[in-house]
Design a protein around this motif. Sequence first.
Motif, PDB file in Angstrom:
ATOM      1  N   UNK A   1       0.906  -1.105   0.075  1.00 42.03           N
ATOM      2  CA  UNK A   1       0.135  -0.039   0.071  1.00 42.03           C
ATOM      3  C   UNK A   1       0.764   1.331   0.151  1.00 42.03           C
ATOM      4  N   UNK A   2       0.558   2.252  -0.776  1.00 40.38           N
ATOM      5  CA  UNK A   2       1.308   3.608  -0.844  1.00 40.38           C
ATOM      6  C   UNK A   2       1.098   4.333   0.630  1.00 40.38           C
ATOM      7  N   UNK A   3       2.337   4.957   0.828  1.00 38.19           N
ATOM      8  CA  UNK A   3       2.265   5.710   2.357  1.00 38.19           C
ATOM      9  C   UNK A   3       0.967   6.516   2.229  1.00 38.19           C
ATOM     10  N   UNK A   4       0.481   7.309   1.250  1.00 36.56           N
ATOM     11  CA  UNK A   4      -0.691   7.975   1.297  1.00 36.56           C
ATOM     12  C   UNK A   4      -1.920   7.355   1.981  1.00 36.56           C
ATOM     13  N   UNK A   5      -1.955   5.801   1.874  1.00 39.02           N
ATOM     14  CA  UNK A   5      -3.067   5.163   2.292  1.00 39.02           C
ATOM     15  C   UNK A   5      -2.797   4.738   3.711  1.00 39.02           C
ATOM     16  N   UNK A   6      -1.441   4.768   4.263  1.00 37.24           N
ATOM     17  CA  UNK A   6      -1.272   4.307   5.673  1.00 37.24           C
ATOM     18  C   UNK A   6      -2.054   5.151   6.579  1.00 37.24           C
ATOM     19  N   UNK A   7      -2.728   4.590   7.660  1.00 38.21           N
ATOM     20  CA  UNK A   7      -3.362   5.300   8.751  1.00 38.21           C
ATOM     21  C   UNK A   7      -2.435   5.665   9.754  1.00 38.21           C
ATOM     22  N   UNK A   8      -2.333   6.815  10.251  1.00 39.43           N
ATOM     23  CA  UNK A   8      -1.654   7.295  11.222  1.00 39.43           C
ATOM     24  C   UNK A   8      -2.149   8.541  11.719  1.00 39.43           C
TER      25      UNK A   8
ATOM     26  N   UNK B   1      -5.935   9.205  10.541  1.00 40.23           N
ATOM     27  CA  UNK B   1      -6.546   9.486   9.150  1.00 40.23           C
ATOM     28  C   UNK B   1      -5.570   8.858   8.323  1.00 40.23           C
ATOM     29  N   UNK B   2      -5.950   8.976   7.051  1.00 38.50           N
ATOM     30  CA  UNK B   2      -4.886   8.429   5.989  1.00 38.50           C
ATOM     31  C   UNK B   2      -3.825   9.393   6.012  1.00 38.50           C
ATOM     32  N   UNK B   3      -2.798   9.041   5.582  1.00 40.46           N
ATOM     33  CA  UNK B   3      -1.515   9.855   5.641  1.00 40.46           C
ATOM     34  C   UNK B   3      -1.620  10.744   4.716  1.00 40.46           C
ATOM     35  N   UNK B   4      -2.231  10.517   3.447  1.00 42.77           N
ATOM     36  CA  UNK B   4      -2.322  11.534   2.360  1.00 42.77           C
ATOM     37  C   UNK B   4      -3.185  12.792   2.780  1.00 42.77           C
TER      38      UNK B   4
END
Length: 441
Positions: free
Chosen positions: A346-353, A410-413
């Motif tokens: 999964x691209x970083x933008x979709x990582x939840x943080x 929230x998604x990182x993006x």
Amino acid sequence: MTSPVRLALLGCGTVGSEVVRLLHEQSADLAARIGAPLEIAGIAVRRLGRDRGDLPVDPALFTTDALGLIKRDDVDVVVEVVGGIEPARSWLVEALRAGKSVVTANKALLAEDGASLHDAAAEGGGDLYYEASVAGAIPLLRPLRESLHGDRINRVTGIVNGTTNFILSAMDATGAGFAEALEEATELGYAEADPTADVEGFDAAAKAAILASLAFHTRVGAADVHREGITEVTAADVASAKAMGCTIKLLCIAARGADAAGRETVSVRVHPAMIPLAHPLASVGDAFNAVFVEAEAAGPLMFYGRGAGGAPTASAVLGDVVAVSRNRLAGVRSASESAYADLPVRPMGEALTRYHISLDVADRPGVLAAVAGVFARHDVSIATVRQGPAGGEAAGRGEDADLVIVTHVAPDAALAATVRELRGLDIVRSVASVLRVEGGL
């Protein structure tokens, strides 16, 4: 006792010298554990004339012809502690295709092109072991690929670089800035003369790729890992983390989860993050490493110890040598690479943080509402807000104010887009810092 197991050692630096020393000091015990003595067939080095002190080895064993040593018929196991991509890759592929077993500590090669090594091992029928490539002497990789093979691992979070952990621990303990803490780490021998691989996160990213590959049965390379270093972490960030009951660590995080379409994927990232003091990794100080594994049946597991240094790394190397030597005597090999899941990364933008954002804003009515509006437009929920005079409680110039915001997950993006819009607001003088928050604060 049967015929000796013959080793070709590639490299005789800090780790290689310790391997030779331990082979000499523990020869009887190692032979008893394996069922045959271990013998060094040769040692490949770059320079024959280098002073190696009182290393307990026959000088006639040294050679500069690594490939010739590997191809010898009397070599059973190749031990590589040279590092780097080439020529190490060519050497190890040659050995594995010829059916020799390989023990390596080369994290960069495994992360860059582990597939070539695994394919060559499958072709030749030898073992490929690499416990020393991640977290030094800590028994970690074999538990992931063997002990936990009957379980499902959902997340691996770790501190896997001793240099950066020493620097961040020093900043937390003394209030020093990054440059001062790096200087101390260099003086004490924790940091290399060129610390780029450590402080920019390259070393940790390579280890994260290896951990994710084993944990999720998926080939993950260094290029798949989102990477950020610690060079931008300031003393003010560390102080802010303390005020929240947190500390800052460089984390490698590998997680399994569903993407927006519901497909199972993996996310792999390395970056500094605030974690609460109650988190198991928060108390890991100095140059120590620790990895926190979350499995469905086994639950949370913690692996802790020295993650670098000649002796600890050599200990892990010799553990692998014993394992592959026993396999050769028994006429068996270890389980082959497990990459059946083949999950997309999964691209970083979709990582939840979560984000911790420190803003220098104009001190006038309506500012907080305007800032909150930016978060709302990106569907990011605010968890906490702390406001005070610019520069801290003792400052108070009357024109600016500090605004510290911690978000919900929230998604990182979306979080990154929020920060970008905040930077463009007239009321925001500057975005002083942005740090991710992990660990359930």
